[in-house]
Design an enzyme around this catalytic site. Structure first.
Site, PDB file in Angstrom:
ATOM      1  N   SER A 211       0.873  -1.484  -0.356  1.00 45.34           N
ATOM      2  CA  SER A 211       0.594  -0.137   0.487  1.00 45.34           C
ATOM      3  C   SER A 211       1.232   1.431   0.007  1.00 45.34           C
ATOM      4  O   SER A 211       0.286   1.769  -0.645  1.00 45.34           O
ATOM      5  CB  SER A 211      -0.891   0.191   1.439  1.00 45.34           C
ATOM      6  OG  SER A 211       0.142   0.033   2.040  1.00 45.34           O
ATOM      7  N   ARG A 215       0.319   4.081  -3.138  1.00 49.15           N
ATOM      8  CA  ARG A 215      -0.882   5.166  -3.456  1.00 49.15           C
ATOM      9  C   ARG A 215       0.463   5.898  -4.198  1.00 49.15           C
ATOM     10  O   ARG A 215      -0.044   7.232  -4.115  1.00 49.15           O
ATOM     11  CB  ARG A 215      -0.243   5.776  -1.192  1.00 49.15           C
ATOM     12  CG  ARG A 215      -0.769   6.293  -1.009  1.00 49.15           C
ATOM     13  CD  ARG A 215      -0.717   6.550   0.540  1.00 49.15           C
ATOM     14  NE  ARG A 215      -1.752   6.059   0.904  1.00 49.15           N
ATOM     15  CZ  ARG A 215      -1.625   4.693   1.867  1.00 49.15           C
ATOM     16  NH1 ARG A 215      -0.426   4.205   1.854  1.00 49.15           N
ATOM     17  NH2 ARG A 215      -2.552   4.607   2.841  1.00 49.15           N
ATOM     18  N   ASN A 219      -0.843   7.857  -6.878  1.00 50.06           N
ATOM     19  CA  ASN A 219      -1.494   9.577  -7.229  1.00 50.06           C
ATOM     20  C   ASN A 219      -0.182  10.357  -8.163  1.00 50.06           C
ATOM     21  O   ASN A 219      -1.019  10.781  -8.853  1.00 50.06           O
ATOM     22  CB  ASN A 219      -0.833  10.196  -5.895  1.00 50.06           C
ATOM     23  CG  ASN A 219      -2.418   9.843  -5.475  1.00 50.06           C
ATOM     24  OD1 ASN A 219      -3.114  10.900  -5.257  1.00 50.06           O
ATOM     25  ND2 ASN A 219      -1.581   9.065  -3.938  1.00 50.06           N
TER      26      ASN A 219
END
Length: 285
Positions: A211, A215, A219
């Protein structure tokens, strides 16, 4: 793209999303393929960071600091305050690591603010078929950094708790240990509970690492893709298209500056959180 034929929007985006690789990738995970552009820009930004901090360190003064020195001191104090709040153990390495991670990720993310066709066109002039300059939009870089954080957190966990203490906690947290007696069922229960603790800890380490990398990657990949779509507006060569390109590009670039800083800050905070958690003791469970 190095071609005289007109290309569609999907072909334009597909070309820009391909890395300068050592060969075609077979499958989702192919360690034999090297993304040269990701390696180059990751190392380049790292060297620029080292050079910049070295130049600032050379001009450090005990008197009235200059603007750059004052900015660096504010940044160091900010990171150190976060390290004090999140790492209860040894912070001598955690705080400098967090500062390095933050500055490095900011520099890598900031490449996305360069016009999307500028660097690929320069690459085409020297004979490179494609170039994807944003390292954090390549899953390999964020996941590689997340794996490095995992290794460091494991190292500090073993260093502070000892090898046997660290391994022991893998079998007693988060559910604790069973109380043994002469009843053989308690031994079976203890074994099952230890296996459950070990399985959950392995899943937790995997989930945190995955994660953390995803992440940052997600983005920055989304931001990169939006810049490609905005560039297509300017490629229409109509008054409306160019106007929309300039307007939306400017608005998104301003907003993207916040994303660049925010994602670097989140990555830094997660680094501190994971290292701090690795140093915490669960002996009382």
């Amino acid at each position: 793209m190095a071609t005289s034929e007109p290309v569609t929007g999907s072909e334009y985006i597909a070309h820009h999303l391909h890395n300068l690789a050592s060969g075609p990738q077979h499958g989702l995970f192919d360690p034999s393929v090297i993304h040269f552009d990701t390696l180059f820009f990751s190392l380049l930004t790292g060297l620029l960071l080292i050079l910049g901090l070295w130049l600032v360190a050379r001009k450090v003064t005990n008197g009235v600091p200059g603007r750059m020195q004052a900015f660096i001191e504010m940044l160091v104090e900010l990171v150190d305050d976060q390290a004090k709040a999140l790492v209860s153990g040894d912070r001598r390495f955690a705080a400098p690591l967090a500062l390095t991670v933050f500055c490095w990720v900011v520099l890598m993310n900031a490449i996305d603010l360069i016009p999307v066709d500028a660097l690929p066109r320069l690459a085409g002039m020297v004979g490179l078929p494609r170039l994807r300059p944003l390292p954090t939009a390549d899953l390999n870089a964020p996941l590689g950094m997340a794996l490095a954080v995992l290794v460091l957190s494991l190292y500090y966990g073993i260093r502070i708790k000892g090898l046997f203490g660290f391994l022991g906690e893998l079998f007693v947290a988060p559910f604790g240990r069973a109380h043994l007696s002469w009843n053989p069922l308690t031994w079976i229960g203890a074994l099952l509970l230890a296996l459950a603790n070990l399985g959950l800890n392995i899943i937790e380490y995997f989930a945190k690492t995955f994660s953390m990398g995803m992440r940052l990657y997600g983005n920055m990949y989304a931001g990169e893709l939006l810049f490609f779509l905005i560039a297509l507006l300017g490629g229409s060569f109509t008054v409306l298209g160019i106007a929309l390109h300039l307007f939306t590009g400017s608005i998104w670039a301003i907003f993207h500056v916040l994303i660049v800083l925010l994602q670097a800050f989140i990555f830094m905070m997660l680094t501190l959180v994971y290292i701090g958690q690795a140093q915490e003791s669960h002996a009382g469970h």
